[in-house]
Design an enzyme around this catalytic site. Structure first.
Site, PDB file in Angstrom:
ATOM      1  N   TRP A  35      61.827 -37.725  98.727  1.00 47.88           N
ATOM      2  CA  TRP A  35      62.823 -36.649  98.751  1.00 47.88           C
ATOM      3  C   TRP A  35      64.226 -37.216  98.917  1.00 47.88           C
ATOM      4  CZ3 TRP A  35      66.431 -35.275 102.418  1.00 47.88           C
ATOM      5  CH2 TRP A  35      67.050 -34.026 102.269  1.00 47.88           C
ATOM      6  N   HIS A  36      64.329 -38.313  99.662  1.00 51.89           N
ATOM      7  CA  HIS A  36      65.650 -38.862  99.943  1.00 51.89           C
ATOM      8  C   HIS A  36      66.288 -39.528  98.734  1.00 51.89           C
ATOM      9  CE1 HIS A  36      64.489 -38.289 104.187  1.00 51.89           C
ATOM     10  NE2 HIS A  36      65.769 -38.354 104.436  1.00 51.89           N
ATOM     11  N   GLY A  37      65.509 -40.055  97.837  1.00 50.37           N
ATOM     12  CA  GLY A  37      66.135 -40.688  96.687  1.00 50.37           C
ATOM     13  C   GLY A  37      65.145 -41.281  95.717  1.00 50.37           C
ATOM     14  N   PHE A  70      71.851 -37.184  98.540  1.00 54.80           N
ATOM     15  CA  PHE A  70      70.472 -36.729  98.494  1.00 54.80           C
ATOM     16  C   PHE A  70      70.387 -35.257  98.126  1.00 54.80           C
ATOM     17  CE2 PHE A  70      70.173 -40.007 102.074  1.00 54.80           C
ATOM     18  CZ  PHE A  70      70.044 -41.033 101.173  1.00 54.80           C
TER      19      PHE A  70
END
Length: 456
Positions: free
Chosen positions: A305-307, A456
């Site tokens: 989800w962060h990257g 993000f």
């Protein structure tokens, strides 16, 4: 409020307003259909993939497909192309790489999860679908927390748009304290740490072991000051407008184990994954093997989800590997409160220190550009000479600021914000003035410093 939020978001790039409008429109419509359709459930219960073509589940599927589809395209398209190409070449075949110049819309991960939680809650019958499009569109685009959270639930934020709001002095005072402390975290702690951290990570090949330890530790403070600082500012701005947002951080670096860390770090995201991924998978109420599988899925997805980089997936995997041992021995829910004593015991100091050390190691993967850079960084950290001849510590001002910051965070941990303790005291105004002065004196100015989580 909706107009203001759209102007705020469109100021970055007006072309991406269409995405947030589309996401809002789809979930508003799907919510109404799930709530109003008298034939929302099929007469004959369908199983497997076929169930997604009938009843309420059909509209939930549309919501998931549209929102996750947009997120996947804008954030992960090139990642999948690059990863597939690398895999083909690793197998010894030739592959022609084609990527697109895709701009990542600011905050897309945040508002996507926020609007998805609404659709899922309506589907499960936890909330009623709203019939007010203005209120719903504002809920999705609410500018204080639009680009970097907290990720709000419709059950908390949406009803507040229907209430009459009047300015209250105490509420306004609390909001200004949050904004003031948030600015201190960002401009004094995070941005000064960045001045030390960035050169170390960019030139880790020539750095000593001690310099690399310093870089990892300071990055831990940088990302905490940056992200929790933004959350404090967002919560404060919303409170000035009469809206109460959820708490997103509770002094995570004083956690006594990794499970407690995740109950204190990015709370709005960790509880989102708990409620909408971990529990639906079965949570811990399944066999041990499946529970371990569920933990790994949640942490890996959280990292992703962060990257769009394997470093984030590795970061999530490391946290899963740290979490599972205490889960297996039944110690993952031991530290559920702050305790009732001000000074930590020797055992707690060891627990806090070891947890912070593990978190710092994981942050190296989060900060590095690639898995190989992260491995190279950690390899030099452990095997390179620790003290070079020309080594110098980071600035005296930053050292004092960090000591002050940690002391205030620790002794004020029983409140959401340590400044709340000052309410009604005669010395509160001098402390506010000193804090503002330190922001001006120690803060980093003259160079644009974006919040880390904007990417993000």
């Amino acid at each position: 409020m909706l107009f203001t939020s759209y102007v705020f978001y469109g100021w970055w790039d007006w072309r991406f307003l269409g995405l947030i409008v589309l996401s809002s429109a789809v979930d508003y419509w799907c919510g109404l259909r799930m709530s109003e359709d008298k034939h929302s459930e099929p007469t004959v219960k369908k199983e497997g993939l076929k169930s997604w073509f009938y009843g309420k589940k059909k509209y939930l599927g549309i919501s998931l497909l549209v929102n996750l589809g947009m997120l996947a395209f804008f954030k992960y398209f090139n990642f999948f192309i690059d990863s597939t190409t690398d895999f083909i070449q690793m197998m010894g075949f030739q592959a022609h790489q084609e990527t697109l110049q895709i701009i990542l819309p600011v905050g897309i991960s945040f508002y996507t999860f926020q609007t998805l939680s609404y659709s899922i809650d309506v589907y499960k019958g936890k909330i009623e679908a709203t019939k007010d499009p203005i209120a719903f569109f504002t809920f999705v685009a609410f500018f204080p927390q639009l680009v970097a959270g907290p990720i709000e639930r419709a059950s908390n934020l949406l009803p507040q748009f229907f209430k009459r709001r009047e300015f209250q002095y105490r509420q306004g005072s609390t909001a200004m304290k949050l904004i003031l402390w948030g600015l201190f975290k960002k401009m004094v702690i995070a941005d000064n740490c960045a001045l030390v951290v960035n050169p170390i990570f960019e030139n880790y090949q020539t750095a000593s072991g001690l310099e690399l330890i310093m870089g990892a530790v300071l990055f831990s403070f940088q990302i905490y000051g940056d992200f929790s600082g933004y959350s404090d500012i967002a919560i404060g701005v919303a409170l000035l407008l009469g809206f109460k947002l959820m708490v997103n951080f509770r002094t995570p670096y004083f956690a006594r184990d990794i499970a407690e860390f995740w109950r204190r770090w990015h709370i709005s995201l960790s509880t989102w994954f708990r409620d909408y991924l971990y529990i639906p998978l079965g949570g811990s109420r399944v066999s041990t093997a499946k529970a371990i599988r569920n933990i790994f899925i949640v942490f890996l997805v959280s990292g992703f989800w962060h990257g769009a980089n394997w470093t984030f997936i590795a970061w999530g995997g490391i946290h899963a590997a740290m979490f599972i041992p205490i889960f297996l021995i039944g110690k993952n829910r031991v530290h559920l409160d702050e305790g009732d004593h001000l000074i930590p015991s020797f055992k707690e100091i060891l627990q806090m220190g070891s947890t912070f050390l593990m978190v710092c190691i994981a942050w190296v993967f989060f900060r590095s550009d690639s898995i190989w850079d992260a491995w190279g960084y950690l390899s030099r950290l452990f095997f390179n000479p620790f003290v070079p001849k020309n080594f110098s510590w980071f600035g005296y001002d930053l050292r004092i600021a960090l000591i002050l910051f940690l002391a205030l965070e620790y002794f004020g941990r029983f409140q959401f914000n340590w400044m709340s303790k000052l309410q009604g005291t005669w010395y509160r105004y001098p402390i506010y003035i000193i804090t503002a002065f330190l922001i001006v004196y120690w803060g980093v100015f003259g160079e644009a410093k974006e919040f880390i989580y904007f990417q993000f």
